[in-house]
Design an enzyme around this catalytic site. Structure first.
Site, PDB file in Angstrom:
ATOM      1  N   GLY A 233      48.191  39.498 -19.448  1.00  0.00           N
ATOM      2  CA  GLY A 233      48.960  39.928 -20.605  1.00  0.00           C
ATOM      3  C   GLY A 233      48.122  40.602 -21.680  1.00  0.00           C
ATOM      4  O   GLY A 233      48.600  40.766 -22.809  1.00  0.00           O
ATOM      5  N   GLU A 268      43.601  36.555 -15.996  1.00  0.00           N
ATOM      6  CA  GLU A 268      44.226  37.397 -14.958  1.00  0.00           C
ATOM      7  C   GLU A 268      44.726  38.725 -15.513  1.00  0.00           C
ATOM      8  O   GLU A 268      45.933  38.978 -15.523  1.00  0.00           O
ATOM      9  CB  GLU A 268      45.442  36.681 -14.371  1.00  0.00           C
ATOM     10  CG  GLU A 268      45.151  35.428 -13.633  1.00  0.00           C
ATOM     11  CD  GLU A 268      46.432  34.713 -13.236  1.00  0.00           C
ATOM     12  OE1 GLU A 268      46.335  33.832 -12.379  1.00  0.00           O
ATOM     13  OE2 GLU A 268      47.515  35.026 -13.779  1.00  0.00           O
ATOM     14  N   PRO A 269      43.833  39.576 -15.953  1.00  0.00           N
ATOM     15  CA  PRO A 269      44.305  40.859 -16.467  1.00  0.00           C
ATOM     16  C   PRO A 269      44.798  41.771 -15.353  1.00  0.00           C
ATOM     17  O   PRO A 269      44.144  41.891 -14.312  1.00  0.00           O
ATOM     18  CB  PRO A 269      43.048  41.455 -17.120  1.00  0.00           C
ATOM     19  CG  PRO A 269      41.915  40.844 -16.353  1.00  0.00           C
ATOM     20  CD  PRO A 269      42.369  39.455 -15.973  1.00  0.00           C
ATOM     21  N   TYR A 311      61.889  49.034 -19.464  1.00  0.00           N
ATOM     22  CA  TYR A 311      61.431  48.303 -20.663  1.00  0.00           C
ATOM     23  C   TYR A 311      61.552  49.098 -21.954  1.00  0.00           C
ATOM     24  O   TYR A 311      61.033  48.653 -22.983  1.00  0.00           O
ATOM     25  CB  TYR A 311      59.951  47.926 -20.516  1.00  0.00           C
ATOM     26  CG  TYR A 311      59.559  47.203 -19.263  1.00  0.00           C
ATOM     27  CD1 TYR A 311      60.067  45.926 -18.985  1.00  0.00           C
ATOM     28  CD2 TYR A 311      58.648  47.760 -18.369  1.00  0.00           C
ATOM     29  CE1 TYR A 311      59.672  45.256 -17.835  1.00  0.00           C
ATOM     30  CE2 TYR A 311      58.251  47.090 -17.220  1.00  0.00           C
ATOM     31  CZ  TYR A 311      58.778  45.838 -16.959  1.00  0.00           C
ATOM     32  OH  TYR A 311      58.383  45.176 -15.824  1.00  0.00           O
ATOM     33  N   CYS A 339      69.991  61.552 -11.844  1.00  0.00           N
ATOM     34  CA  CYS A 339      71.272  61.560 -12.534  1.00  0.00           C
ATOM     35  C   CYS A 339      71.584  60.179 -13.104  1.00  0.00           C
ATOM     36  O   CYS A 339      72.420  59.447 -12.586  1.00  0.00           O
ATOM     37  CB  CYS A 339      72.369  62.027 -11.585  1.00  0.00           C
ATOM     38  SG  CYS A 339      73.894  62.363 -12.449  1.00  0.00           S
ATOM     39  N   TYR A 367      51.529  49.494 -13.240  1.00  0.00           N
ATOM     40  CA  TYR A 367      52.979  49.386 -13.051  1.00  0.00           C
ATOM     41  C   TYR A 367      53.631  50.771 -12.963  1.00  0.00           C
ATOM     42  O   TYR A 367      54.757  50.964 -13.415  1.00  0.00           O
ATOM     43  CB  TYR A 367      53.619  48.533 -14.160  1.00  0.00           C
ATOM     44  CG  TYR A 367      52.975  47.173 -14.267  1.00  0.00           C
ATOM     45  CD1 TYR A 367      53.186  46.207 -13.284  1.00  0.00           C
ATOM     46  CD2 TYR A 367      52.094  46.861 -15.310  1.00  0.00           C
ATOM     47  CE1 TYR A 367      52.561  44.977 -13.346  1.00  0.00           C
ATOM     48  CE2 TYR A 367      51.462  45.622 -15.380  1.00  0.00           C
ATOM     49  CZ  TYR A 367      51.703  44.682 -14.389  1.00  0.00           C
ATOM     50  OH  TYR A 367      51.089  43.464 -14.446  1.00  0.00           O
TER      51      TYR A 367
END
Ligand SMILES: *Cc1c(COP(=O)(O)O)cnc(C)c1O
Length: 410
Positions: A233, A268-269, A311, A339, A367
């Site tokens: 995070g 845990e990056p 997001y 579309c 991501y």
């Protein structure tokens, strides 16, 4: 580590000429990932947390050269599925540096994870529910077990990634000591784990401190652990005016909040190691003057980079074709070819885009490709990795044959 290594690479820092060459050679949309930057991001993280284990959360980008480069740097790998576990092991990461965190795992996932752990001694399996522990025992697994804790606090840049306080993830905090005590009969219980969702920001570390402090308390209560993993995070600046995370102060806050524990700290990056090492290149197809906006239509869309649609994420955009040319900025909306009204990269001030221009979308290393889809029957793009002076295709561009490969009702 490189002392003059900047804590962030901005979109403006990329060579427009180099990226234009890559687009010419490989076509667009094209993901580009710079392995040197990935290594530097890892070294900065490892230097800030000198006594900790750094596990790369592979789900941010599983491209094999990145897994390999990080493994060579000494990173462990945090896997979100048996598929990622397989790929980390195939990339040459030794079993003892790999962990698999099971979230509501199907039986087939546990079967595969247990098999992979048997073939690769040292793999750690993390369970986030008491019955996942039972299901592992039923499969004869008696190896390294970590318990994922629901710490009851969460942080996140968007509600969909604030997982810490979400009941979905982890064993309720108060139930952990009893679960660990009983699991010790069947397994080698090596660690406790928590991940509060993405978005540790320099401005407010209070949620992170609270999570880490609670994990420290739990580790002292349970005792006899090898590691306490406080998750990933670590935020990156998506907007040009955002400041990069001060890793040293995050690390200091983490150590202070954890307190004295007889266990190694693990982090845990995912995003932090790869986001600013990547860009997405795309071409301008149309420029349309509409009454409410100037819409710049590009080849990449929500099927290529889904974060803005999922997001509402902001990604900086730069007009590479205007580099060196004297074009004034214009306020435009950049949108993809799908579309769907969610298929937009939002509003940007860009050096007046023209049809045929090449745009770079920043922070696309995390991501990006991983969330790409074939929606609208669009083949997924290629990924190129830069390594020193050389560039190579790490994932070829899909074709329509790839899109239809699984069809059986011909
Ligand atoms: C996604 C994830 C991470 C990495 O999150 P980032 O925001 O990319 O650092 C770490 N640990 C677990 C368990 C995750 O699910």
């Amino acid at each position: 580590m490189e002392r003059d290594d900047p804590p962030v690479r901005r979109l403006a820092d990329w060579s427009a000429d180099r990226l234009a060459e890559l687009a010419d050679e490989h076509g667009t949309p094209l993901y580009v990932l710079d392995l040197d930057r990935v290594r530097r991001n890892y070294r900065r993280m490892a230097a800030a947390f000198p006594d900790a284990e750094v596990h790369y959360a592979a789900k941010a980008n599983t491209v094999r050269p990145a897994l390999r480069a990080l493994a060579e740097e000494g990173a462990g790998v945090e896997c979100a599925s048996p598929g990622e576990l397989r790929r980390a092991l195939d990339a040459g990461v030794p079993g003892e540096r790999v962990q698999y965190t099971a979230v509501n795992p199907p039986d087939a996932d546990l079967d595969r994870a247990v098999d992979l752990a048997a073939e690769n001694p040292g793999v750690t399996i993390t369970a986030g529910a008491p019955d996942t522990v039972e299901r592992l025992a039923e499969r004869g697994y008696d190896g390294r077990l970590c318990v994922r804790v629901n710490p009851g606090v969460g942080a996140g840049h968007h509600e969909k990634v604030a997982t810490g306080a979400d009941a979905k993830f982890g064993v309720p905090y108060d139930d952990v000591p009893e679960l660990v005590a009983s699991a010790r009969a069947d397994f080698d219980v090596v660690g406790l784990h928590a991940h509060a969702g993405s978005g540790i920001s320099g401005e407010d570390l209070s949620a992170h401190r609270e999570l880490v402090a609670r994990m420290g308390d739990l580790a002292r209560e349970v005792g006899g652990l090898e590691f306490v993993d406080v998750g990933g995070g670590f935020g990156v600046p998506y907007r040009p005016d955002e400041q990069p995370l001060d890793l040293d102060s995050v690390a200091a806050a983490t150590r202070e909040a954890l307190g004295a524990v007889e266990a190694t700290l693990a982090v845990e990056p995912g995003r932090y190691l790869v986001a600013d090492a990547g860009v997405l290149l795309t071409a301008v197809n149309t420029v349309k003057e509409a009454p409410t906006a100037t819409v710049v239509g590009v080849g990449a869309g929500m099927t290529t980079l889904a974060r803005p649609a999922i997001y509402d994420a902001h990604h900086a955009i730069r007009n590479l074709s205007a580099a060196g040319a004297d074009r004034p900025d214009r306020a435009v909306t950049v949108a993809g070819p799908v579309c769907e009204s969610a298929d937009t990269f939002g509003d940007h001030d860009l050096a007046a885009p023209e049809r045929g221009d090449l745009l770079a979308i920043g922070n696309a290393g995390a991501y990006g490709y991983e969330m790409a889809s074939q929606y609208n029957s669009r083949p997924r793009p290629a990924s190129v990795v830069l390594d020193g002076g050389s560039a190579r295709v790490a994932r070829r561009r899909e074709t329509m044959a790839d899109v239809t490969r699984m069809e059986t009702n011909r």
